[in-house]
Each structure stands twice: as C-alpha cells, then as structure tokens.
Design an enzyme around this catalytic site. Structure first.
Site, PDB file in Angstrom:
ATOM      1  N   CYS A 191     -10.061  31.598 -14.986  1.00 55.20           N
ATOM      2  CA  CYS A 191      -9.761  30.199 -14.691  1.00 55.20           C
ATOM      3  C   CYS A 191      -8.773  30.094 -13.550  1.00 55.20           C
ATOM      4  O   CYS A 191      -7.629  29.665 -13.755  1.00 55.20           O
ATOM      5  CB  CYS A 191      -9.161  29.539 -15.917  1.00 55.20           C
ATOM      6  SG  CYS A 191     -10.395  29.314 -17.149  1.00 55.20           S
ATOM      7  N   ARG A 213      -6.295  43.298  -7.129  1.00 59.18           N
ATOM      8  CA  ARG A 213      -5.869  43.516  -5.741  1.00 59.18           C
ATOM      9  C   ARG A 213      -6.263  42.394  -4.777  1.00 59.18           C
ATOM     10  O   ARG A 213      -5.461  42.013  -3.922  1.00 59.18           O
ATOM     11  CB  ARG A 213      -6.330  44.883  -5.241  1.00 59.18           C
ATOM     12  CG  ARG A 213      -5.723  46.039  -6.059  1.00 59.18           C
ATOM     13  CD  ARG A 213      -5.959  47.423  -5.463  1.00 59.18           C
ATOM     14  NE  ARG A 213      -5.173  47.613  -4.262  1.00 59.18           N
ATOM     15  CZ  ARG A 213      -5.625  47.494  -3.041  1.00 59.18           C
ATOM     16  NH1 ARG A 213      -6.902  47.218  -2.839  1.00 59.18           N
ATOM     17  NH2 ARG A 213      -4.829  47.641  -2.011  1.00 59.18           N
TER      18      ARG A 213
HETATM   19  N1  LLP Z   1       4.705  58.004  -4.006  1.00 55.32           N
HETATM   20  C1  LLP Z   1       5.467  56.953  -4.295  1.00 55.32           C
HETATM   21  C2  LLP Z   1       6.896  57.115  -4.420  1.00 55.32           C
HETATM   22  C3  LLP Z   1       4.871  55.696  -4.412  1.00 55.32           C
HETATM   23  O1  LLP Z   1       5.647  54.649  -4.670  1.00 55.32           O
HETATM   24  C4  LLP Z   1       3.482  55.562  -4.274  1.00 55.32           C
HETATM   25  C5  LLP Z   1       2.846  54.255  -4.398  1.00 55.32           C
HETATM   26  C6  LLP Z   1       2.721  56.702  -4.012  1.00 55.32           C
HETATM   27  C7  LLP Z   1       3.367  57.916  -3.879  1.00 55.32           C
HETATM   28  C8  LLP Z   1       1.225  56.674  -3.865  1.00 55.32           C
HETATM   29  O2  LLP Z   1       0.777  55.861  -2.846  1.00 55.32           O
HETATM   30  P1  LLP Z   1      -0.781  55.878  -2.458  1.00 55.32           P
HETATM   31  O3  LLP Z   1      -1.093  57.227  -1.901  1.00 55.32           O
HETATM   32  O4  LLP Z   1      -1.566  55.645  -3.709  1.00 55.32           O
HETATM   33  O5  LLP Z   1      -0.937  54.775  -1.504  1.00 55.32           O
HETATM   34  N2  LLP Z   1      -0.573  48.838  -6.216  1.00 55.32           N
HETATM   35  C9  LLP Z   1      -0.681  48.916  -4.775  1.00 55.32           C
HETATM   36  C10 LLP Z   1      -0.077  50.119  -4.209  1.00 55.32           C
HETATM   37  C11 LLP Z   1       1.353  50.277  -4.616  1.00 55.32           C
HETATM   38  C12 LLP Z   1       1.710  51.664  -4.542  1.00 55.32           C
HETATM   39  C13 LLP Z   1       3.090  51.898  -4.963  1.00 55.32           C
HETATM   40  N3  LLP Z   1       3.521  53.227  -4.749  1.00 55.32           N
HETATM   41  C14 LLP Z   1      -2.118  48.741  -4.361  1.00 55.32           C
HETATM   42  O6  LLP Z   1      -2.946  48.447  -5.211  1.00 55.32           O
HETATM   43  O7  LLP Z   1      -2.444  48.848  -3.186  1.00 55.32           O
END
Ligand code: LLP
Length: 479
Positions: free
Chosen positions: A404, A373
């Site tokens: 690296c 992240r």
């Molecule tokens: N619902 C849908 C349709 C989503 O696409 C996502 C996240 C969630 C729920 C859950 O979101 P949360 O409550 O966890 O924020 N990898 C990124 C975040 C990308 C999330 C993508 N979708 C990060 O590390 O911040």
C-alpha cells in the site's frame, strides 16, 4: 496529442539509459546469474531448473540463488586479489561481507572458497559460527556493538574486531581480560573518501558515523598498544558501496597507507583492510569492472603509495559482499494485474497541448517487503518474463509490488513484451545482495524462502515465513 499507447521504439517516458531491446526476451549480458538461460521452450532456466518448476514447488515470490555462481565469484575474488597483491610483493585476505546475504549454507560456500567472513551484528556472528566458519577468519564490525556481541566475539576467538570509536577500546579490552584472551583488533578510519556509483568525494573527514578521524588515530592506536589484552592488526577503511571506478579506492589506499606509515614508528602494523563496495550490474546501464581490474587498480595505488612513503607493504584485506552474491540472485514473481496509465511526457509539447504516453504498470505478488532497494535508494532493476518467450513488441513498463504505497517499485523502467499479463512469471535479476537481507514484513507479508539452484536441482536454504509464523509473534491472537 496522445502518442501511440504501445509501439516499438523508445517511449518518451523512458530514461535515457534504457535501450529498447531488440528482443524483450533476451537476458542482457552481465546482468543475469551465470547459469541463467532462456531454454529452447522459451522459459527461463536457472542452473538447469525451469522457472515454472521453481514457482510450482516453492511458490512466488521466491529468491533463487545460483550456487555455482556464488562459489565461482568468491573463488575468483580470492584469486584476483591473491594475484594482484602477490604482484606487489605482499599477500591478500578476502572476507565476504555477510550483511549482503547470510545463511549457514552461504557460510559453507564462502569457507570452501577460502574466504573469511565479515559480520556486523550478534546475529550475523551467530550465523557464521552456526555455519561452521573458522572463528579465526571472522571479522566483527559495528559502530555500536553490544556488550554481548563483543563478549561472544571474543569468546568465540574471532580473528579481528574492528574498533570504531575510542570508547570501544576499553570495552574490547575488558571482554578480552574476562575471556583470558588476546584479541586482535583493527581500527576503522573515517578517511574522508566517499565513493558512490559514478563519483567520489574526498574531504578531510566524511560527515558520517563510522570510524575515527585520521588525526585521532595515533592516540587510539597508542591506547590499544598499551593494553596487553589487545593486539593491533592495522587500519580499516570502507568508502562506500556499488562503486564502479578505482579512483576512490586508490585515494583511500594513499591516505590509509600514509597513516599506517606514521604508526609504524611505534610498533608493527601487519595489515591494511580496504573494505568492500565493488559495483555490479543491475541493468544494462551498469558497466562494472572485472574483479581482476579492481584488484590490479588497488595494487597499483598501494605500490605507488608505499614507494612514495618508503614503507613495506602490509598484508592487504578486502571485504566485498554485493559483488559475490548480488549477481547470483534472481527473484521470481507472479504477475497479478496490468494497467495502462496515461502520463504526461516531461518537457513535452506546449502546455495547452501536453503530450502524453502510456506506461504499463505490471503488478507482482511481492515488492518492497522482499526488495526495499528501489524504494530506499531509488535503485534500478531489470525484469523479464520468465515463464515463456513472447513474440510481442517491447513496451515501456513499470514493475510494481502489492504494498500500500506508491513508492513500492520493483523495476522502475523496463521494456517488457506488450502482452505481459496476469499469470506470467516475472524474473528480476541481480537480487542476491541486500534483497532477502533487508526484507521486512511490511503489510504483514511473510518473507519468501531462498532456494539454491545447481545442476538442475533446487533446495531451500532459508525457509519462507507463513502468516501463521507472523501471528505466532502476536500474544493477543485469539485461539
Ligand atoms: N565492509 C563494510 C565495513 C561495509 O560497511 C560494507 C557495506 C561492506 C564491507 C560490503 O559492501 P559491498 O561490497 O556489499 O558493497 N544496503 C545497501 C548497501 C549498504 C552496505 C553497507 N556496508 C544496498 O543495498 O546497496
């Protein structure tokens, strides 16, 4: 001019949000998992298990999940939305977005807290089913679901498939026909509302791949309703992640409910799903709202919009991931090297006599392979020495990994005790979401195990990889 290399007080290299801690051993409120404490010995304890004991038994890097914290956050989220939606005369369903972190153990914790699970791939569906999730409480997402993913979901009897494009209507209907089932579906809307950490944008249509335009939705819903193998549940919207205010959710609720009201003219629309995205604290600069305030804010916007439109409120669903598992996770690393690096102070003195200051680079035994992240999003994290309390002054540090690549950062800006050094265990809080889930084998680094801690005991819930595991995938390895 050279500023003192290490001194108590703000470093000119520190970002404005970073406070110099009174005590560089202190665990900032709201950033650490609920059962993290600094014990009388000076060591960090996670749910009663000393960091040194975890490192000795499981090695580092190590993902540690505070089980009671995840369970409590799941239950509190459900209770908050139940109460808020009851208050406006409707009901709530909470799905946990499994992409944040999923393994069969987490599936059980979530089910026991009474939440459903949202999956976004065939693999996540397989884990949810393998963990014993009730298929009726599984929602299936994806902007490009494979045929096999759709078939497996339908055959398993999932409670909802979220249709993301017009093309998918026929695909899901065909799978339902083959399985002899009626498949409940939602339709994901590109509402034009996009919220990020501290701001939100509202346009006619957001420039991204998910969902269908509001203007296309009535035609697609008519197509869904015309197919006997599909049952239309309602609309879905997810406006982004790591959101700190309710403005964006309120705007999405208004837009979605307006569309929902139009669809009611031609048939029932039993529910409305407003997605996830609730923010958490990674550092002292983040100030997330309590989940009850988010739920109340959403409920108020929904009630107002429903009254304006003259429609009854549907059942409301949400699907947070990060806010349930993120704060409960801590990563433990071992410090290998430390290095003072003299850096020019931005906007320092006159060019011919530029001010410099020292940033202490603290290298640990993991990095962007276990937490991408910071490299991917420029995300900020915190860090503390876990194996001992130090009596030394705070000094500005940058915790970096062993990969690296200069972007391989673990905690970009943090004050650590000046004497932080080789052999110290370092703990990084709030790594429970999108850490293990987005881990990689960059530089052929095996992914670390995940350990659950609870009431003084620790157990593996995802085994770590070894270099032999990785070599086993290479068919050219010589015996
Ligand atoms: N619902 C849908 C349709 C989503 O696409 C996502 C996240 C969630 C729920 C859950 O979101 P949360 O409550 O966890 O924020 N990898 C990124 C975040 C990308 C999330 C993508 N979708 C990060 O590390 O911040």
């Amino acid at each position: 001019m050279t500023l003192p290399a290490a001194r108590p007080g703000a470093s000119p290299l520190a970002p404005a949000w970073l406070r110099v801690p009174e005590d560089p051993n202190a665990l900032a409120a709201g950033v650490w998992s609920r059962n993290a404490v600094r014990a009388a010995s000076g060591e960090l304890e996670l749910a009663g298990v000393p960091a040194s004991a975890l490192a000795a038994e499981f090695g580092t890097p190590l993902y540690v999940v505070d089980e009671a914290d995840v369970r409590a956050r799941a239950a509190e989220t459900r209770a908050a939305f139940d109460a808020a939606m009851r208050g406006i005369g409707t009901t709530a369903r909470v799905y946990y977005a499994g992409k944040a972190f999923l393994c069969t153990e987490v599936v059980r914790w979530i089910a026991e807290a009474g939440l459903g699970i949202d999956v976004a791939s065939e693999g996540e569906l397989a884990v949810a089913l393998a963990g014993g999730a009730d298929p009726a409480r599984i929602g299936v997402h994806g902007n490009n679901k494979s045929g096999r993913q759709i078939a497996r979901a339908v055959e398993a009897g999932v409670g909802a498939i979220v249709i993301d494009s017009a093309i998918e209507v026929e695909r899901v209907a065909a799978a339902a026909a083959r399985a002899g089932r009626v498949q409940p579906v939602r339709l994901r809307i590109n509402s034009g509302v996009h919220a990020s950490t501290h701001e939100y944008l509202a346009t006619a249509r957001e420039d991204q791949k998910f969902g269908v335009a509001t203007t296309d939705a009535p035609g697609i819903v008519a197509a869904i309703r015309a197919l006997p193998g599909l049952a239309f549940l309602g609309l879905h919207s997810h406006i982004g992640s790591q959101i700190f205010e309710t403005q964006g959710f309120a705007e999405a609720a208004r837009r979605l409910l307006a569309l929902h009201a139009r669809l009611l003219a031609d048939g029932p629309v039993p529910e409305l799903n407003l997605g996830g995205g609730f923010g958490i604290a990674y550092t002292v600069a983040d100030d997330p709202m309590p989940i009850s305030a988010i739920a109340e804010g959403m409920a108020a916007a929904l009630a107002e919009a429903a009254a304006d439109l003259g429609v009854a409120l549907p059942a409301i669903a949400v699907e947070p991931g990060r806010s349930i598992v993120g704060p409960a996770g801590t990563t433990l690393y071992t410090v290998g090297t430390v290095k003072p690096v003299t850096v020019a102070v931005p906007d320092g003195a006159a060019a011919d006599e530029a001010a410099t200051a020292v940033r202490k680079y603290v290298s640990v035994d993991g990095g962007m392979s276990d937490n991408v992240r910071p490299a991917l999003y420029g995300a900020d994290y915190s860090a503390r020495i876990a194996s001992r309390a130090s009596g030394d002054h705070p000094a500005l540090a940058r915790v970096v990994g062993m990969h690296c690549e200069s972007g391989d950062v673990v905690a970009r800006d943090e004050y650590l005790p000046m004497d932080v050094g080789p052999g110290d265990l370092l703990a990084v809080p709030a790594t429970g979401a999108y850490g293990w889930a987005m881990a990689s084998n960059y530089n052929w680094v095996p992914r670390p195990p995940v350990v659950a801690v609870r009431d003084g005991a620790a157990r593996i819930i995802v085994r770590g990889e070894t270099i032999d595991d990785l070599l086993a995938r290479d068919p050219g390895v010589r015996p």
